[in-house]
Design a protein around this motif. Structure first.
Motif, PDB file in Angstrom:
ATOM      1  N   LEU A   1       0.827  -1.208   0.000  1.00 45.83           N
ATOM      2  CA  LEU A   1       0.000   0.000   0.000  1.00 45.83           C
ATOM      3  C   LEU A   1       0.861   1.258   0.000  1.00 45.83           C
ATOM      4  CD1 LEU A   1      -2.780  -1.068   2.550  1.00 45.83           C
ATOM      5  CD2 LEU A   1      -2.942  -0.953   0.050  1.00 45.83           C
TER       6      LEU A   1
ATOM      7  N   THR B   1       5.504   7.283   2.874  1.00 50.08           N
ATOM      8  CA  THR B   1       4.247   6.538   2.967  1.00 50.08           C
ATOM      9  C   THR B   1       4.432   5.261   3.778  1.00 50.08           C
ATOM     10  OG1 THR B   1       4.729   5.536   0.800  1.00 50.08           O
ATOM     11  CG2 THR B   1       3.287   7.462   0.833  1.00 50.08           C
TER      12      THR B   1
ATOM     13  N   ALA C   1       0.656   4.049  -2.881  1.00 56.23           N
ATOM     14  CA  ALA C   1       0.388   5.452  -2.538  1.00 56.23           C
ATOM     15  C   ALA C   1       1.484   6.365  -3.078  1.00 56.23           C
ATOM     16  CB  ALA C   1       0.268   5.599  -1.020  1.00 56.23           C
TER      17      ALA C   1
END
Length: 349
Positions: free
Chosen positions: A20, A335, A24
């Motif tokens: 993820l 991130t 991102a």
């Protein structure tokens, strides 16, 4: 709403968080690519093509990933024990110059099967020695190793510059500051003919597997994790904190020094001050993307190498600056830090 620390981190979150985080980062970087007037999906397609579209591109990506795996392991090992090794760049250079010095000396008369492991060990020892300085300052004077290990990077690079412009300077380099090349029989065998991909890739993968087993299946691994999770609790439980940190330091610095040794013996054969495009610093990002997991370091290094190598092809094809790779990798770190935070905490109403 308030933040509440999780008692146990769900395995799904631990596995998905790096994915993820990368998604991102790519989404945010896509905004910059679109602002540059280029199609986002085509740009990322060009990156993949530039990194793996041809035999040459694929071997270059794997060659670039090799030192990143080792410097990523160096950071992951240290960070797991809450030892902040920001000096992998300097350790990389010291390992490299040690190999250049020994590989072009009288020791070069030794046969390759004897000399290659000896040079590996010499590079690792050089990296260990440099990292032991910040640890000693921390244990003796409580000096923050973030500052000392970072500043030693500059000391190491200046030392290398002095050596390649002095006693180790190659007289056949037409005045260019570079070290004498190592003996030809100390160069690492190629995995694929007519490419730069060498057996150092296998060494790096084996090192990742060994570090994983060391951390997961040995007393030392348990002690190093305990030192990172709760130093005071570890001491109370009988963990020799100082001795454990010395071992962690030797392993971390040794891996970074080994990366420098392999880069010289596998790719360059000599040392210059631009030998590393920032492998030591990029290793920190690799370690964080891997969530400090030694096996995850392999995948994280491949992702980072893909961005760096593929960005060149994207830039040539679409006119987008190659710096987008640096931005994307940096965004991946940010991130990932956010993702790690939410694997450790949850929001309660």
């Amino acid at each position: 709403m308030r933040l509440e620390r999780r008692e146990h981190r769900p395995l799904v979150l631990v596995v998905l968080s790096p994915i993820l985080a990368v998604v991102a980062a790519l989404a945010i970087a896509g905004i910059l690519i679109a602002a540059a007037g280029a199609p986002v999906l085509e740009a990322y397609g060009r990156i993949l093509t530039g990194a793996f579209g041809t035999r040459l591109a694929a071997t270059e990506t794997l060659t670039r990933a090799t030192p990143l795996m080792l410097t990523g392991l160096a950071a992951a090992v240290a960070f797991r024990a809450r030892l902040w090794n920001i000096g992998a760049e300097g350790q990389f250079y010291l390992g490299a110059i040690m190999v250049a010095a020994l590989g072009s000396s009288v020791l070069s008369s030794l046969p390759g099967p004897v000399l290659i492991p000896l040079l590996f060990a010499a590079g690792a020892i050089a990296g260990m020695a440099l990292m032991l300085v910040p640890l000693w300052l921390r244990l003796r004077f409580s000096v923050d190793e973030v500052v000392t290990s970072l500043l030693l990077n500059f000391v190491a690079v200046l030392f290398v510059s002095m050596m390649i412009d002095g006693p180790l300077k190659d007289p056949l380099a037409f005045g260019w500051p570079q070290s004498m090349p190592v003996a030809e029989h100390t160069l690492l065998p190629k995995l694929i003919e007519r490419s730069r991909l060498h057996i150092g890739l296998v060494v790096a993968i084996v090192a990742a597997l060994l570090v994983y087993l060391l951390q997961a299946r040995t007393v030392f691994g348990l002690q190093s994790r305990a030192a990172g999770l709760n130093p005071e609790g570890a001491v109370f439980a009988g963990v020799p904190l100082g001795r454990t940190l010395v071992k962690v330091t030797c392993l971390s610095g040794g891996l970074a020094g080994l990366a420098g040794a392999i880069e010289v013996m596998g790719v360059k054969s000599y040392v210059t001050t631009d030998l590393s495009p920032g492998y030591g610093y990029a290793g920190i990002i690799v370690a964080m993307l891997a969530n400090l997991n030694p096996l995850g370091v392999i995948a994280a290094a491949l992702f980072t190498a893909t961005m760096f190598v593929g960005a060149d092809g994207m830039s040539r094809a679409m006119g987008i600056p190659t710096y987008i790779a640096d931005v994307t990798v940096a965004l991946s770190l940010l991130t990932m830090l956010v993702a790690i935070f939410f694997t450790q905490y949850r929001i309660r109403r």
